[in-house]
Design an enzyme around this catalytic site. Structure first.
Site, PDB file in Angstrom:
ATOM      1  N   HIS A  50      61.918  40.467  43.608  1.00 53.12           N
ATOM      2  CA  HIS A  50      60.963  39.395  43.329  1.00 53.12           C
ATOM      3  C   HIS A  50      61.434  38.656  42.086  1.00 53.12           C
ATOM      4  CE1 HIS A  50      57.424  37.023  42.894  1.00 53.12           C
ATOM      5  NE2 HIS A  50      57.098  37.582  41.741  1.00 53.12           N
ATOM      6  N   ASP A  52      60.889  35.607  39.782  1.00 56.61           N
ATOM      7  CA  ASP A  52      60.036  34.514  39.321  1.00 56.61           C
ATOM      8  C   ASP A  52      60.875  33.313  38.899  1.00 56.61           C
ATOM      9  OD1 ASP A  52      57.298  35.637  39.386  1.00 56.61           O
ATOM     10  OD2 ASP A  52      58.128  37.089  37.984  1.00 56.61           O
ATOM     11  N   ASP A 174      53.108  38.033  45.085  1.00 53.50           N
ATOM     12  CA  ASP A 174      52.674  38.071  43.691  1.00 53.50           C
ATOM     13  C   ASP A 174      51.542  37.111  43.327  1.00 53.50           C
ATOM     14  OD1 ASP A 174      52.801  39.162  41.137  1.00 53.50           O
ATOM     15  OD2 ASP A 174      54.260  37.703  40.421  1.00 53.50           O
ATOM     16  N   HIS A 424      54.106  30.346  41.045  1.00 49.77           N
ATOM     17  CA  HIS A 424      52.833  30.991  40.684  1.00 49.77           C
ATOM     18  C   HIS A 424      52.750  31.390  39.213  1.00 49.77           C
ATOM     19  CE1 HIS A 424      55.442  34.290  42.230  1.00 49.77           C
ATOM     20  NE2 HIS A 424      54.934  34.960  41.211  1.00 49.77           N
TER      21      HIS A 424
END
Length: 981
Positions: A50, A52, A174, A424
């Site tokens: 994951h 970001d 997430d 996000h």
């Protein structure tokens, strides 16, 4: 027949150039899945990372592995390592999500590496999931920006890998709550399923007991099923592996030690622990297939650690099958797991609401980020408007738009900046301060590239290459050209497909001006004094003494030019301190004020003769504080936790500082405190009341963090119900202290009733509806009957222990705290006609006219007015997208902007002729695509699911190949082959 023949040939042509071949041996997608064992519990290991796109570090820092003192993470090394490890065993799998990072990595690779990666993709061993430029936030993003960022990522994957690069599963592991409109978008883009990691702890507990962790999400109340139906699954461990099975270099779990001669040999222990974890997980899911997410934040920088241990895990667990074990472990992907669920042919529960608000514990509601960083939220929304204008003018101006008299311009830089901003931890406001600054910088850089394109295009369309300027600080009444020039022209570009009338306010130093439109007709105008708040906010920038106010009108998808000349150059007369006015009104609305308090007291719709009692004021919640989560969960960038359910009123009265009554505008400036003020405005010929609020710097010298709201209290009998939009589109009913899906135990009476709004919220009873349209994403609620409150600003002194590691206390330009300014538009209507007003009003707020200025009068032979459409679009139709796709084709999206049954006038099917749309383009052919523009519509073949409530889609045919019919809330996407006229 000729049109049909042309359309068929063009679609054939598009097919040849649109998709790259996937290779002879392509077995990607569902065909690439490893075999499972029907009689056993199949455990699907999904290796993933994951990544970001900015959070604790900037995008660049994450990619290169810089600033590891903040967080150890380097995306380029992750991709390097994973590609190396995938080549060592054909059974291994990996999924990748964030196209923004992969795009950057791909451009740096050799041709040999690209061939290897392409082969891995063609064999389904490297699979792209989700596929957008980022994994977008779902609460604070506008649907148009979400569609754009998804299209950007999907376009790159399609161009690079063809059909094997097309994701089949949406993956939002997430984001902090999930919007129904996002699910609808994914369904219309052709996704077969959607998996996420976070949902309310009470909802999850119930679903685990009832085995409803997987469901069919019916994501639209208007689109006929299954058009917006999406199979949706909740992942068991968020997006982390089961406890004890993390084998990244950042993890502390023991590796599998499989040498029998070792004293600490642990194969039996690990296998036993894994079997127990598998049985436990299987007990809360319906089928004999379960998914395990083997990875986490920025993992796989040394992929060998993960794969070496997973290889062993698969080997030793499956070896027990010879002794009667019924567990089968395999490398897998979310799409392979989804395929097995589909083959199970079960009936799945149905969900029709959304997953907001999200809480991970009794007092930990993630509803603060709906408002966090209000200035960044506004800048992102304005940047979206500018990007649409940039895209449109690139098409309308033709080739000279990107290479013309003002130099080389492009829209791609802005597209990528906006794509990153949807992340996000971007527009959500949940990043570190230096990362927020970087997002803003990227948007500014993107617009700088677009500015050149816009100048070139306007030069082509107007026939004038005279220098133009933008005034970036009109919101604080700063524009050097209008302040100093005695004569100038203003170009108003309208990105909407209908004629727009809009109030304009320009900072000036004269007292009287002459304004004429493109036809030389005089326009009513007035110079009004500046509010005290504006004078203080702009500090030493600009020297305007007043604002020139007048109404502009621009044709659909076009511009109009206004010439402004100073008539009297003495400064505008300053206003003496007035007493509170009793009322202001135009021909549509009347607003009254309380003589004693100076606050609003009522609002009347003069057309319908409806009146509501209306009081509006500003308050702040005392943010909970704590140096550790155990003592008391504090408010922070994510969490909203007030110390009390009763907010503090900032002032019971409002000092009236300026009252302006003119033919163009009537306004009252209210002063509540040194850090809160407001201008109440009624423009001529407008059906909405404008409240322009200014909040900040929020004082914290008293040691208290503050969450500032405005509250509208009315006599509307709302009975605990209120309504909020989902990403700016469909509206959802909310009810205080209630969830449609489970029996709520309310533990936070304020924060637990907050919801995100992107463009509107309203309360209503049988006869009256008060709608508030916002200029950015914010949090809102109705805590009391007849009341609607909106959170405007937050300044907090503690971190909320959700990872960002710093308090949300923005310094602002002068390091005294951030000053935020915004607008709320209020309408009062009967409920059955409310949408006819708030739908176009909200679209006008999102897509605002772009103003550019030239000193002096326009040169001779300048074309002062232009429309890119042959005629205005029908009121129900919105031109969502007009963008250059390649040299000879453009991408358009036409949207029906009304829900079914919400408007007696406009909630009907509408037909549009594609050949009769544009004034500067000849449409030679049209081929319909999926919403994400990475699939032909005719090729979309989604998995079918059984649910408790079955229905079949309506079969509505278009009248002809060129005429397309839009049903309520439908978006249709077309690739048009065009020729410039």
């Amino acid at each position: 027949m000729a049109a049909l023949h042309i359309s068929f040939l063009l679609q054939l042509f598009f097919c040849l150039v649109f998709s790259l071949p996937t290779g002879r041996n392509s077995i990607c997608g569902y065909k690439s899945c490893l075999a499972t064992k029907p009689s056993m519990l199949n455990v699907h290991l999904v290796p993933h990372t994951h990544d970001d796109v900015g959070w604790l570090k900037t995008v660049d820092q994450y990619y290169y592995g810089d600033r590891n003192n903040i967080q150890h993470a380097g995306v380029q090394y992750i991709l390097d390592s994973v590609i190396d490890q995938l080549q060592k065993d054909p059974a291994r799998r990996f999924i990748y999500v964030e196209t923004a990072f992969f795009y950057r990595w791909w451009r740096q690779q050799s041709q040999n590496t690209r061939r290897i990666v392409t082969q891995l993709v063609n064999e389904g061993r490297l699979e792209f999931i989700n596929g957008g430029w980022c994994m977008s936030d779902e609460a604070t993003t506008h649907y148009s920006a979400v569609i754009d960022q998804m299209t950007l990522g999907l376009h790159f994957l399609n161009d690079t890998f063809g059909e094997c690069g097309r994701p089949r599963v949406a993956w939002h592991i997430d984001p902090f709550g999930h919007a129904r409109e996002h699910a609808s978008i994914f369904a219309q883009m052709g996704y077969d399923g959607f998996f996420f990691g976070r949902l309310d702890y009470q909802d999850k507990a119930r679903r685990m007991k009832t085995k409803e962790m997987e469901m069919l999400w019916r994501a639209s109340g208007s689109l006929t099923p299954p058009l917006a139906d999406l199979f949706t699954g909740v992942l068991p461990n968020g997006y982390n592996p089961p406890e004890g099975f993390c084998w990244d270099q950042s993890c502390d779990d023991a590796p599998i030690r499989d040498d029998p001669d070792l004293e600490d040999y642990n194969v039996d222990e690990i296998v036993h622990k894994f079997l127990n974890a598998s049985y436990k997980q299987a007990s809360i899911y319906k089928t004999n297939h379960i998914i395990m997410t083997m990875g986490s934040d920025f993992q796989y920088e040394n992929a060998n650690l993960w794969y070496k241990n997973m290889d062993k895990l698969i080997k030793y667990v499956n070896a027990l099958q010879a002794k009667g074990s019924m567990v089968n472990v395999l490398y897998s992907t979310p799409s392979c797991y989804l395929q097995e669920l589909n083959l199970a042919n079960l009936t799945w529960p149905l969900k029709t609401d959304d997953f907001f608000p999200y809480a991970d514990d009794a007092h930990d509601f993630w509803t603060g980020y709906f408002t966090s960083r209000p200035a960044l939220k506004l800048y992102e929304r304005q940047s979206n408007s500018r990007l649409q204008t940039c895209n449109q003018l690139e098409v309308l101006g033709g080739p000279k738009s990107t290479s013309g008299p003002f130099g080389e311009g492009d829209s791609d830089t802005m597209k990528r900046a906006m794509g990153v901003a949807q992340h996000h931890d971007a527009v959500s406001g949940t990043e570190k301060q230096h990362v927020a600054d970087d997002y803003a910088r990227r948007l500014a850089t993107g617009w700088a590239h677009c500015e050149v394109l816009v100048f070139n295009s306007l030069a082509v369309l107007s026939g004038s290459e005279a220098l133009r300027v933008f005034c970036e600080n009109l919101n604080i009444s700063v524009c050097p050209l209008t302040e100093s020039s005695h004569k100038f022209s203003m170009n108003v570009y309208n990105p909407l497909g209908r004629t727009v009338s809009w109030p304009v306010r320009l900072p000036v130093n004269g007292s009287v001006y002459s304004v004429t439109d493109a036809n030389g007709k005089a326009v009513d105008s007035q110079v009004v004094p500046l509010s005290k708040a504006t004078q203080e906010v702009r500090r030493n920038r600009g020297n305007a003494k007043g604002e020139l106010v007048f109404q502009v009108e621009a044709p659909p998808l076009g511009y109009s030019t206004y010439v402004i000349s100073m008539v009297q150059d003495e400064p505008p007369a300053s206003s003496s301190k007035p007493t509170a006015p009793r009322s202001i009104q135009n021909k549509f609305l009347k607003v009254t004020f309380d003589d004693t308090t100076g606050l609003l007291s009522s609002l009347t719709n003069l057309e319908t003769q409806q009146t509501i009692r209306l009081t509006q004021n500003f308050y702040w919640y005392n943010a909970s504080a704590g140096n550790n989560k155990e003592s008391r969960q504090p408010s922070g960038a994510y969490i909203f936790r007030p110390n009390s359910s009763d907010p503090f009123i900032i002032n019971k009265t409002a000092e009236i500082q300026i009252v302006t009554v003119s033919s163009a505008v009537q306004e009252v400036t209210q002063w509540f405190s040194p850090w809160v003020s407001q201008v109440v405005r009624l423009y001529k010929d407008r059906r909405e009341l404008e409240l322009e609020w200014t909040v900040g710097p929020v004082p914290v010298a008293d040691g208290l963090g503050k969450e500032v709201i405005t509250r509208l209290d009315t006599d509307i009998e709302s009975s605990g119900y209120f309504y909020t939009d989902s990403n700016g589109r469909e509206v959802l009913e909310r009810r205080k202290d209630y969830r449609p899906t489970w029996d709520l135990k309310q533990t936070e009476p304020v924060a637990g009733n907050y919801y995100p709004i992107n463009s509107r919220a309203y309360i209503k009873d049988d006869k009256r509806q008060l709608t508030v349209v916002t200029d950015r994403s914010q949090g809102a609620s109705s805590i009391y009957n007849g009341s609607l409150e909106i959170m405007l600003h937050r300044r907090l002194l503690y971190d909320d222990f959700r990872g960002v590691g710093e308090p949300l206390s923005e310094p602002g330009e002068f390091f005294h705290g951030l000053v935020a300014r915004g607008r709320l538009l209020l309408t009062l209507t009967p409920p059955d006609t409310a949408a006819d007003v708030h739908r176009p009003l909200a679209q006008g707020m999102v897509l605002q006219p772009l103003l550019s200025f030239q000193d002096g009068t326009p040169p001779a032979n300048t074309k002062l007015e232009f429309s890119g459409l042959q005629a205005a679009l029908p009121p129900a139709v919105h031109l969502l997208t007009l963008s250059q796709w390649d040299k000879d084709s453009v991408l358009i999206r036409l949207e029906h902007q009304y829900e079914a049954k919400e408007s007696k006038t406009h909630s009907q099917p509408v037909t549009v002729n594609l050949q009769k749309l544009f004034s500067t383009l000849e449409v030679l052919g049209a081929s319909e695509m999926s919403l994400g523009a990475n699939q032909w519509k005719d090729d979309m073949n989604r998995l079918r699911w059984n649910t408790e409530n079955k229905s079949k889609p309506l079969s509505v045919r278009d009248p002809s190949p060129w005429e397309v019919t839009l049903n309520p809330m439908e978006i249709r996407t077309f690739l048009l082959r065009v020729r410039q006229l």
